[in-house]
Design a protein around this motif. Structure first.
Motif, PDB file in Angstrom:
ATOM      1  N   TYR A 106     -87.227 -55.998 -34.517  1.00  0.00           N
ATOM      2  CA  TYR A 106     -87.746 -57.361 -34.686  1.00  0.00           C
ATOM      3  C   TYR A 106     -86.718 -58.247 -35.365  1.00  0.00           C
ATOM      4  O   TYR A 106     -86.132 -57.864 -36.383  1.00  0.00           O
ATOM      5  CB  TYR A 106     -89.034 -57.322 -35.518  1.00  0.00           C
ATOM      6  CG  TYR A 106     -89.534 -58.679 -35.948  1.00  0.00           C
ATOM      7  CD1 TYR A 106     -89.883 -59.649 -35.008  1.00  0.00           C
ATOM      8  CD2 TYR A 106     -89.649 -58.993 -37.299  1.00  0.00           C
ATOM      9  CE1 TYR A 106     -90.344 -60.893 -35.412  1.00  0.00           C
ATOM     10  CE2 TYR A 106     -90.112 -60.231 -37.710  1.00  0.00           C
ATOM     11  CZ  TYR A 106     -90.460 -61.184 -36.760  1.00  0.00           C
ATOM     12  OH  TYR A 106     -90.899 -62.412 -37.160  1.00  0.00           O
ATOM     13  N   ARG A 107     -86.498 -59.400 -34.777  1.00  0.00           N
ATOM     14  CA  ARG A 107     -85.615 -60.395 -35.380  1.00  0.00           C
ATOM     15  C   ARG A 107     -86.441 -61.665 -35.608  1.00  0.00           C
ATOM     16  O   ARG A 107     -86.901 -62.289 -34.645  1.00  0.00           O
ATOM     17  CB  ARG A 107     -84.431 -60.678 -34.465  1.00  0.00           C
ATOM     18  CG  ARG A 107     -83.464 -61.743 -35.002  1.00  0.00           C
ATOM     19  CD  ARG A 107     -82.228 -61.834 -34.131  1.00  0.00           C
ATOM     20  NE  ARG A 107     -81.370 -60.677 -34.344  1.00  0.00           N
ATOM     21  CZ  ARG A 107     -80.077 -60.764 -34.651  1.00  0.00           C
ATOM     22  NH1 ARG A 107     -79.510 -61.943 -34.784  1.00  0.00           N
ATOM     23  NH2 ARG A 107     -79.352 -59.676 -34.832  1.00  0.00           N
ATOM     24  N   PRO A 108     -86.675 -62.060 -36.862  1.00  0.00           N
ATOM     25  CA  PRO A 108     -87.536 -63.224 -37.116  1.00  0.00           C
ATOM     26  C   PRO A 108     -86.880 -64.532 -36.704  1.00  0.00           C
ATOM     27  O   PRO A 108     -85.652 -64.636 -36.591  1.00  0.00           O
ATOM     28  CB  PRO A 108     -87.747 -63.168 -38.637  1.00  0.00           C
ATOM     29  CG  PRO A 108     -86.549 -62.434 -39.156  1.00  0.00           C
ATOM     30  CD  PRO A 108     -86.176 -61.445 -38.091  1.00  0.00           C
ATOM     31  N   ILE A 114     -94.251 -64.919 -32.373  1.00  0.00           N
ATOM     32  CA  ILE A 114     -93.345 -63.890 -31.878  1.00  0.00           C
ATOM     33  C   ILE A 114     -93.475 -63.754 -30.363  1.00  0.00           C
ATOM     34  O   ILE A 114     -94.584 -63.808 -29.820  1.00  0.00           O
ATOM     35  CB  ILE A 114     -93.661 -62.523 -32.532  1.00  0.00           C
ATOM     36  CG1 ILE A 114     -93.443 -62.594 -34.051  1.00  0.00           C
ATOM     37  CG2 ILE A 114     -92.818 -61.404 -31.920  1.00  0.00           C
ATOM     38  CD1 ILE A 114     -93.951 -61.366 -34.789  1.00  0.00           C
ATOM     39  N   GLY A 150     -89.875 -65.653 -33.396  1.00  0.00           N
ATOM     40  CA  GLY A 150     -89.292 -64.329 -33.570  1.00  0.00           C
ATOM     41  C   GLY A 150     -89.250 -63.584 -32.246  1.00  0.00           C
ATOM     42  O   GLY A 150     -89.987 -63.900 -31.308  1.00  0.00           O
TER      43      GLY A 150
END
Length: 229
Positions: A106-108, A114, A150
């Motif tokens: 996960y990359r915010p 998301i 995200g």
């Protein structure tokens, strides 16, 4: 085929993550996705999944679970600390619960919302294995794509036995309620000439955004060379 598929996925993911509901569509950015690299990664995950007997990729098998470690390691440039969801599933043809695991990188973004890209890791066919190679190569492309929402790159288990990994993601990932859109990559290594289809599953009474749908069709025509069904 895999290269064509992700060539249209990259601008589509970029569109989904750029939160500009009233703005015109951004121009297509140069795409650095490498079909050759994705193919090599597909070979790597196939090797990672084969156990000492040479068998490959059954959900819950030692080789398939070892491949989860491989996926976690290769996704770390995108997310230094990928999350694991470990669970067990009762399958009618198995006498004991089958251990399974999901891997989530996960990359915010600036927004709490998301967008998820979901690929199942189990299965021995080229279509099953190619999805994982695509997911890892896609992680490299998306590191440089600006995004307000995200991005979650999800390698699920149980994709060939009823989608248990996707259900576990929805039930047990703490951020699952913030997913506003998901792209599931399936049959990524279809035979030459296999038609592409856009399948929409709207979560609101108004249905899928006409702008998003038009952009997806435009991407298919631009990158694949023929319109989608």
């Amino acid at each position: 085929r895999s290269s064509d598929l992700v060539s249209l996925l990259v601008p589509l993911v970029a569109l989904l993550t750029l939160y500009q509901p009233s703005a015109p569509l951004p121009p297509a950015a140069p795409i650095q996705f490498s079909g050759t690299a994705a193919g090599n990664l597909t070979g790597s995950v196939s090797t990672a999944e084969r156990d000492s007997t040479g068998s490959c990729c059954e959900p819950g098998s030692p080789g398939e679970l070892a491949a989860a470690d491989w996926v976690e390691t290769t996704l770390k440039p995108f997310d230094p600390s990928p999350r694991r969801i470990v669970f067990a599933t009762d399958l009618p043809w198995q006498s004991q619960p089958v251990p399974m695991t999901d891997v989530i990188a996960y990359r915010p973004g600036h927004s709490r919302e998301i967008v998820a890209v979901i690929v199942h890791r189990d299965g021995a066919t080229p279509s099953d294995l190619a999805g994982t190679g695509i997911l890892v190569e896609l992680s490299r492309v998306l590191q440089s794509v600006p995004h307000d929402r995200g991005i979650a790159l999800v390698s699920t288990d149980g994709g060939t036995t009823g989608g248990q990994g996707a259900a576990a993601l929805a039930a047990h990932w703490p951020l699952a309620s913030r997913i506003v859109a998901a792209i599931a990559i399936a049959a990524a290594a279809g035979a030459a000439g296999t038609p592409l289809r856009i399948v929409t599953r709207p979560g609101t009474p108004r249905g899928v955004s006409p702008t998003l749908y038009a952009a997806a069709r435009q991407s298919v025509s631009t990158w694949y060379g023929s319109p989608a069904g």
